[in-house]
Enzyme design. Structure first.
Site, PDB file in Angstrom:
ATOM      1  N   CYS A  67       0.850  -1.196   0.000  1.00 48.05           N
ATOM      2  CA  CYS A  67       0.000   0.000   0.000  1.00 48.05           C
ATOM      3  C   CYS A  67       0.886   1.247   0.000  1.00 48.05           C
ATOM      4  CB  CYS A  67      -0.904   0.004   1.225  1.00 48.05           C
ATOM      5  SG  CYS A  67      -1.984   1.444   1.285  1.00 48.05           S
ATOM      6  N   CYS A  71       0.474   4.955   6.878  1.00 49.83           N
ATOM      7  CA  CYS A  71      -0.143   4.828   8.208  1.00 49.83           C
ATOM      8  C   CYS A  71       0.859   4.156   9.160  1.00 49.83           C
ATOM      9  CB  CYS A  71      -1.418   4.013   8.120  1.00 49.83           C
ATOM     10  SG  CYS A  71      -2.538   4.600   6.813  1.00 49.83           S
ATOM     11  N   CYS A  74       0.585   0.446  10.350  1.00 54.24           N
ATOM     12  CA  CYS A  74       0.141  -0.593   9.417  1.00 54.24           C
ATOM     13  C   CYS A  74       1.288  -1.382   8.783  1.00 54.24           C
ATOM     14  CB  CYS A  74      -0.713   0.023   8.316  1.00 54.24           C
ATOM     15  SG  CYS A  74      -1.382  -1.257   7.217  1.00 54.24           S
ATOM     16  N   CYS A 111     -16.624  -9.544   5.364  1.00 55.28           N
ATOM     17  CA  CYS A 111     -15.954  -8.265   5.129  1.00 55.28           C
ATOM     18  C   CYS A 111     -14.719  -8.487   4.260  1.00 55.28           C
ATOM     19  CB  CYS A 111     -15.517  -7.653   6.451  1.00 55.28           C
ATOM     20  SG  CYS A 111     -16.837  -7.534   7.665  1.00 55.28           S
ATOM     21  N   CYS A 142     -19.473  -6.390   3.486  1.00 53.58           N
ATOM     22  CA  CYS A 142     -18.795  -5.193   3.978  1.00 53.58           C
ATOM     23  C   CYS A 142     -17.483  -5.089   3.215  1.00 53.58           C
ATOM     24  CB  CYS A 142     -18.539  -5.338   5.481  1.00 53.58           C
ATOM     25  SG  CYS A 142     -17.549  -4.009   6.197  1.00 53.58           S
ATOM     26  N   CYS A 202     -19.228   1.733   8.788  1.00 55.28           N
ATOM     27  CA  CYS A 202     -18.449   1.150   9.873  1.00 55.28           C
ATOM     28  C   CYS A 202     -17.234   2.060  10.044  1.00 55.28           C
ATOM     29  CB  CYS A 202     -18.019  -0.266   9.489  1.00 55.28           C
ATOM     30  SG  CYS A 202     -16.896  -1.039  10.655  1.00 55.28           S
ATOM     31  N   ARG A 274     -17.622  -2.206  18.565  1.00 54.51           N
ATOM     32  CA  ARG A 274     -16.929  -3.491  18.447  1.00 54.51           C
ATOM     33  C   ARG A 274     -15.501  -3.409  18.940  1.00 54.51           C
ATOM     34  NH1 ARG A 274     -19.504  -6.558  14.484  1.00 54.51           N
ATOM     35  NH2 ARG A 274     -21.167  -5.414  13.459  1.00 54.51           N
TER      36      ARG A 274
HETATM   37  S1  SF4 Z   1      -4.058   1.217   6.974  1.00 56.31           S
HETATM   38 FE1  SF4 Z   1      -2.466   0.130   5.782  1.00 56.31          FE
HETATM   39  S2  SF4 Z   1      -3.567  -0.682   4.020  1.00 56.31           S
HETATM   40 FE2  SF4 Z   1      -4.864   0.935   4.905  1.00 56.31          FE
HETATM   41  S3  SF4 Z   1      -4.310   2.809   3.830  1.00 56.31           S
HETATM   42 FE3  SF4 Z   1      -3.000   2.733   5.656  1.00 56.31          FE
HETATM   43  S4  SF4 Z   1      -1.108   1.708   4.958  1.00 56.31           S
HETATM   44 FE4  SF4 Z   1      -2.692   1.298   3.427  1.00 56.31          FE
END
Ligand code: SF4
Length: 312
Positions: A67, A71, A74, A111, A142, A202, A274
């Site tokens: 990705c 984040c 992540c 999901c 989902c 959600c 949740r």
């Molecule tokens: S949480 Fe992970 S998968 Fe989702 S946008 Fe951020 S880096 Fe990408």
């Protein structure tokens, strides 16, 4: 000898649902004596929900890793060396098979998560087929695919999608410490597009990323002051993954975590609040504060090779 089940004689609390909470009011909830807050949350819960009902969902990562977003929590970000092996979008038939197994194991909702900043048109066409396949099995559907345009949200709705997951993660004030590749407003824009398309929402956040108590209150306030409350509010506890910038984040106090869940319950009475990511590392006692099923009662993860380590 049979033993009758006695429900505690809690009166229903039918305070009007509000969308105008001040920060001071939300902080006041957090500051209540612990058991008072728990009792209040329980009253709200029993007024709006079947007390011990559990809704079972299965989550499948339909596209994993690589990705472009950053984040900090992540392991699927291409920027961090976490050992996650990137996998392309799954074929529709494989997703259908996983959904059928989820249904056989007792799930009522399926999901699908994809590690995208935003899906491209040809990817969305495949995902539309997946949604149709899931719905044809009689399961609720989902998806969590990153940012959506209004047109994309309508496309998913037309395919039969029930819920869209898109978390705010934290407060607007703290967001820039965690993510630099998109803005809080972009999150809110996607949520608005999803609502406008008629999808259920959600949306929740993550506790334990170094945010302050005020940030937790602001996150819940933002969620509670949306024009419509999310139907589902996942409260995640940070799963610390080696290789991510938050690998060594300090532990969250268990009572603070429970307070956050209880405050969410009070602020958004109709929502299903949740416990999500981080549940595996919680004690049964900590989970019990939220009346989740015992660990042994959870549905088995299906297609675990594709289980989504974090949600966009
Ligand atoms: S949480 Fe992970 S998968 Fe989702 S946008 Fe951020 S880096 Fe990408």
């Amino acid at each position: 000898m049979s033993v009758a089940t006695i429900e505690p004689p809690l009166e229903a609390t039918l305070d009007p649902i509000r969308h105008d909470w001040s920060l001071q009011e939300v902080q006041g909830l957090f500051a209540q004596p612990f058991m008072d807050l728990i009792l209040r949350a329980q009253r709200v819960h029993r007024a709006w929900h079947v007390p011990n009902a559990v809704q079972m969902s299965t989550l499948l990562s339909i596209k994993t890793g690589a990705c472009p977003e950053d984040c900090a929590y992540c392991p699927q970000s291409v920027r961090y060396d976490t050992g996650v092996v990137a996998e392309a979008l799954m074929p529709v038939a494989a997703v259908r098979e996983c959904a059928a197994r989820a249904k056989a194991a007792g799930a009522t909702r399926f999901c699908m998560g994809a590690a995208y900043r935003a899906p491209r048109a040809r990817e969305l066409e495949v995902i539309v087929e997946m949604i149709r396949a899931v719905r044809a099995l009689g399961l609720e559907s989902c998806a969590t695919l990153g940012m959506l345009s209004p047109q994309q949200a309508r496309q998913l709705k037309d395919a039969g999608l029930d819920y869209y997951n898109h978390n705010l993660d934290t407060s607007a004030e703290f967001y820039g410490e965690i993510i630099h590749t998109r803005t809080y407003q972009q999150r809110l824009d996607t949520l608005a597009a999803v609502r406008a398309a008629g999808l259920k929402v959600c949306c929740g956040g993550i506790i334990g990323m170094g945010e302050s108590p005020a940030d937790r209150a602001q996150l819940l306030r933002t969620l509670a002051n949306l024009p419509e409350h999310p139907e589902s509010v996942p409260i995640n506890r940070l799963v610390k993954v080696a290789g991510t910038p938050l690998a060594d984040a300090p532990e969250v106090d268990a009572f603070d975590f429970v307070r956050t869940i209880a405050a969410a319950r009070v602020l958004m009475p109709r929502a299903r609040v949740r416990l999500s990511a981080g549940r595996e590392s919680m004690s049964d006692e900590l989970q019990a504060h939220h009346r989740q099923p015992r660990r042994g009662a959870r549905p088995r993860a299906l297609c675990t090779a594709r289980a989504h380590p974090a949600r966009p």
